[in-house]
Design an enzyme around this catalytic site. Structure first.
Site, PDB file in Angstrom:
ATOM      1  N   ARG A 106       0.866  -1.178   0.000  1.00  0.00           N
ATOM      2  CA  ARG A 106       0.000   0.000   0.000  1.00  0.00           C
ATOM      3  C   ARG A 106       0.903   1.227   0.000  1.00  0.00           C
ATOM      4  O   ARG A 106       1.707   1.410   0.916  1.00  0.00           O
ATOM      5  CB  ARG A 106      -0.905   0.021   1.233  1.00  0.00           C
ATOM      6  CG  ARG A 106      -1.808   1.259   1.306  1.00  0.00           C
ATOM      7  CD  ARG A 106      -2.600   1.262   2.608  1.00  0.00           C
ATOM      8  NE  ARG A 106      -3.364   2.491   2.760  1.00  0.00           N
ATOM      9  CZ  ARG A 106      -4.603   2.691   2.353  1.00  0.00           C
ATOM     10  NH1 ARG A 106      -5.243   1.692   1.751  1.00  0.00           N
ATOM     11  NH2 ARG A 106      -5.224   3.838   2.531  1.00  0.00           N
ATOM     12  N   HIS A 133      -7.254   0.917  -6.570  1.00  0.00           N
ATOM     13  CA  HIS A 133      -7.570   0.404  -5.235  1.00  0.00           C
ATOM     14  C   HIS A 133      -8.454  -0.837  -5.384  1.00  0.00           C
ATOM     15  O   HIS A 133      -9.635  -0.823  -5.036  1.00  0.00           O
ATOM     16  CB  HIS A 133      -8.283   1.500  -4.436  1.00  0.00           C
ATOM     17  CG  HIS A 133      -8.261   1.293  -2.965  1.00  0.00           C
ATOM     18  ND1 HIS A 133      -7.733   0.172  -2.360  1.00  0.00           N
ATOM     19  CD2 HIS A 133      -8.730   2.085  -1.947  1.00  0.00           C
ATOM     20  CE1 HIS A 133      -7.860   0.278  -1.051  1.00  0.00           C
ATOM     21  NE2 HIS A 133      -8.460   1.424  -0.780  1.00  0.00           N
ATOM     22  N   GLN A 136     -10.590  -2.473  -2.422  1.00  0.00           N
ATOM     23  CA  GLN A 136     -11.769  -1.671  -2.087  1.00  0.00           C
ATOM     24  C   GLN A 136     -12.913  -1.972  -3.047  1.00  0.00           C
ATOM     25  O   GLN A 136     -14.083  -2.012  -2.662  1.00  0.00           O
ATOM     26  CB  GLN A 136     -11.423  -0.184  -2.124  1.00  0.00           C
ATOM     27  CG  GLN A 136     -12.588   0.735  -1.761  1.00  0.00           C
ATOM     28  CD  GLN A 136     -12.960   0.663  -0.300  1.00  0.00           C
ATOM     29  OE1 GLN A 136     -12.103   0.761   0.573  1.00  0.00           O
ATOM     30  NE2 GLN A 136     -14.245   0.473  -0.028  1.00  0.00           N
ATOM     31  N   ASP A 229     -15.538  10.378  -2.039  1.00  0.00           N
ATOM     32  CA  ASP A 229     -14.293  10.148  -1.314  1.00  0.00           C
ATOM     33  C   ASP A 229     -13.750  11.508  -0.896  1.00  0.00           C
ATOM     34  O   ASP A 229     -14.257  12.547  -1.341  1.00  0.00           O
ATOM     35  CB  ASP A 229     -13.296   9.411  -2.225  1.00  0.00           C
ATOM     36  CG  ASP A 229     -12.041   8.949  -1.486  1.00  0.00           C
ATOM     37  OD1 ASP A 229     -12.047   8.955  -0.237  1.00  0.00           O
ATOM     38  OD2 ASP A 229     -11.057   8.603  -2.160  1.00  0.00           O
ATOM     39  N   CYS A 270     -15.370   5.205   0.894  1.00  0.00           N
ATOM     40  CA  CYS A 270     -14.326   4.240   1.258  1.00  0.00           C
ATOM     41  C   CYS A 270     -13.668   4.560   2.603  1.00  0.00           C
ATOM     42  O   CYS A 270     -12.913   3.739   3.128  1.00  0.00           O
ATOM     43  CB  CYS A 270     -13.276   4.139   0.158  1.00  0.00           C
ATOM     44  SG  CYS A 270     -12.496   5.708  -0.271  1.00  0.00           S
ATOM     45  N   ARG A 315     -14.358  -5.092   3.536  1.00  0.00           N
ATOM     46  CA  ARG A 315     -12.952  -5.095   3.157  1.00  0.00           C
ATOM     47  C   ARG A 315     -12.275  -6.375   3.636  1.00  0.00           C
ATOM     48  O   ARG A 315     -11.472  -6.985   2.918  1.00  0.00           O
ATOM     49  CB  ARG A 315     -12.221  -3.882   3.770  1.00  0.00           C
ATOM     50  CG  ARG A 315     -12.588  -2.533   3.206  1.00  0.00           C
ATOM     51  CD  ARG A 315     -12.194  -2.359   1.753  1.00  0.00           C
ATOM     52  NE  ARG A 315     -10.805  -2.634   1.482  1.00  0.00           N
ATOM     53  CZ  ARG A 315      -9.779  -1.828   1.782  1.00  0.00           C
ATOM     54  NH1 ARG A 315      -9.999  -0.677   2.381  1.00  0.00           N
ATOM     55  NH2 ARG A 315      -8.544  -2.163   1.466  1.00  0.00           N
TER      56      ARG A 315
END
Length: 329
Positions: A106, A133, A136, A229, A270, A315
């Site tokens: 990440r 991502h 996600q 987001d 998210c 997740r």
């Protein structure tokens, strides 16, 4: 379906059937966990979690998922890894690949996780890069299917800054799965043209649609999913807040947006979200610009159409599915 040994770097690398398989597997693993049934089928394996960008949900999801599968997880935070500093990405990948059965990354550029995958002889998973991502996305799709019973034909509207990992990934995923995607924002914040063309061509094969629009009312009318987001991504300087607020405030998700979408619509984010003054950044923005809420109002975030915590939980289940599928039992 056999995905053993595969990397998980972006959903463009996966077929629609493979993506749906991972969602189905996540649903199965979620049921097992809820029922208290052990599924530690990867006991004895070890995974490395490289975090050049910190995250509450991604770290916890990978660690709990690994432990549920019987594995040990080693966390390497921003100061614990020498990747790209004292040691090249290639050398890091070859060293960790000798010690671990899988590697999560990440951090920053997509090229970093792609290089890790190139040189490590074990599966590499993208926990987030600037461009994509994918973990996600699986969580989002599982959440949407749980609420609507389907994915194909679902209308998803992404509001705000659609140029980076979330806008890119949602557009790709919707195109893959036959969903209708709209990026609702100013032209400055549209996704990159080459990726948009890729998704538009893909949509012709899957029955999806890709729309870029500056008109909020037209975009959100009849939407199934309203998604947003944060407006400033990790690593960007504080100075960009003023410009983002000025340009993106018309695309804030508020009661009017949700009413225009309709009662059936769900709200997704998210996380983390700046919906109140209970964060340092939220208070700082309030002090400088007088806003108590940024990309979403607290009324929507805490309202009955919000599914953000279902999404956050998923997740873990979808990351578990990715690790199980690519490491094999």
């Amino acid at each position: 379906m056999n995905l053993t040994g595969r990397d998980f770097l972006k959903l463009a690398d996966y077929t629609p059937d493979e993506i749906l398989y991972l969602i189905d597997l996540a649903e199965e693993l979620k049921q097992k966990k809820k029922q208290g049934n052990s599924h530690a089928s990867l006991a004895g394996k070890n995974v490395a979690l490289i975090f050049e960008k910190t995250s509450t949900r991604t770290r916890c999801a990978f660690e709990v998922a690994a432990h549920d599968l019987g594995m040990q997880a080693t966390y390497l935070g921003p100061s614990a890894s020498q990747i790209g500093k004292k040691e090249s990405i290639a050398d890091t990948a070859r060293v960790l690949g000798r010690m671990f059965d899988g590697i999560e990354y990440r951090g920053y550029g997509q090229e970093i996780v792609e290089d890790l995958a190139k040189y490590a002889d074990v599966p590499v998973w993208n926990g987030l890069t600037n461009e994509f991502h994918p973990t996600q996305m699986l969580a989002d799709m599982l959440t949407i299917r749980e609420h609507f019973g389907r994915l194909k034909g679902i209308k998803l509207v992404y509001m705000g800054d659609a140029r980076y990992n979330m806008g890119n990934s949602l557009m790709v995923t919707c195109a893959k799965l036959g969903m209708d995607f709209t990026a609702c924002t100013t032209k400055t914040y549209y996704p990159e043209q080459e990726l948009t063309r890729y998704c538009q061509n893909l949509a012709k094969e899957t029955g999806a649609s890709i729309t870029l629009s500056e008109n909020v009312e037209e975009s959100v009318k009849g939407a199934d999913v309203i998604y947003t987001d944060v407006w400033v991504s990790m690593g960007e300087p504080d100075e960009v807040w003023e410009a983002r607020i000025k340009e993106l405030l018309p695309y804030q998700v508020n009661r009017k947006v949700m009413e225009q979408a309709g009662e059936k619509a769900i709200f997704m984010h998210c996380l983390p979200a700046y919906h109140d003054l209970n964060t340092v950044i939220g208070r700082d923005v309030h002090e400088k610009f007088g806003l108590e809420e940024i990309e979403v109002t607290n009324e929507v975030f805490e309202g009955p159409q919000s599914v953000v915590f279902d999404e956050a939980e998923n997740r873990m289940h979808t990351i578990k599915a990715v690790m199980l599928a690519t490491l094999g039992e």
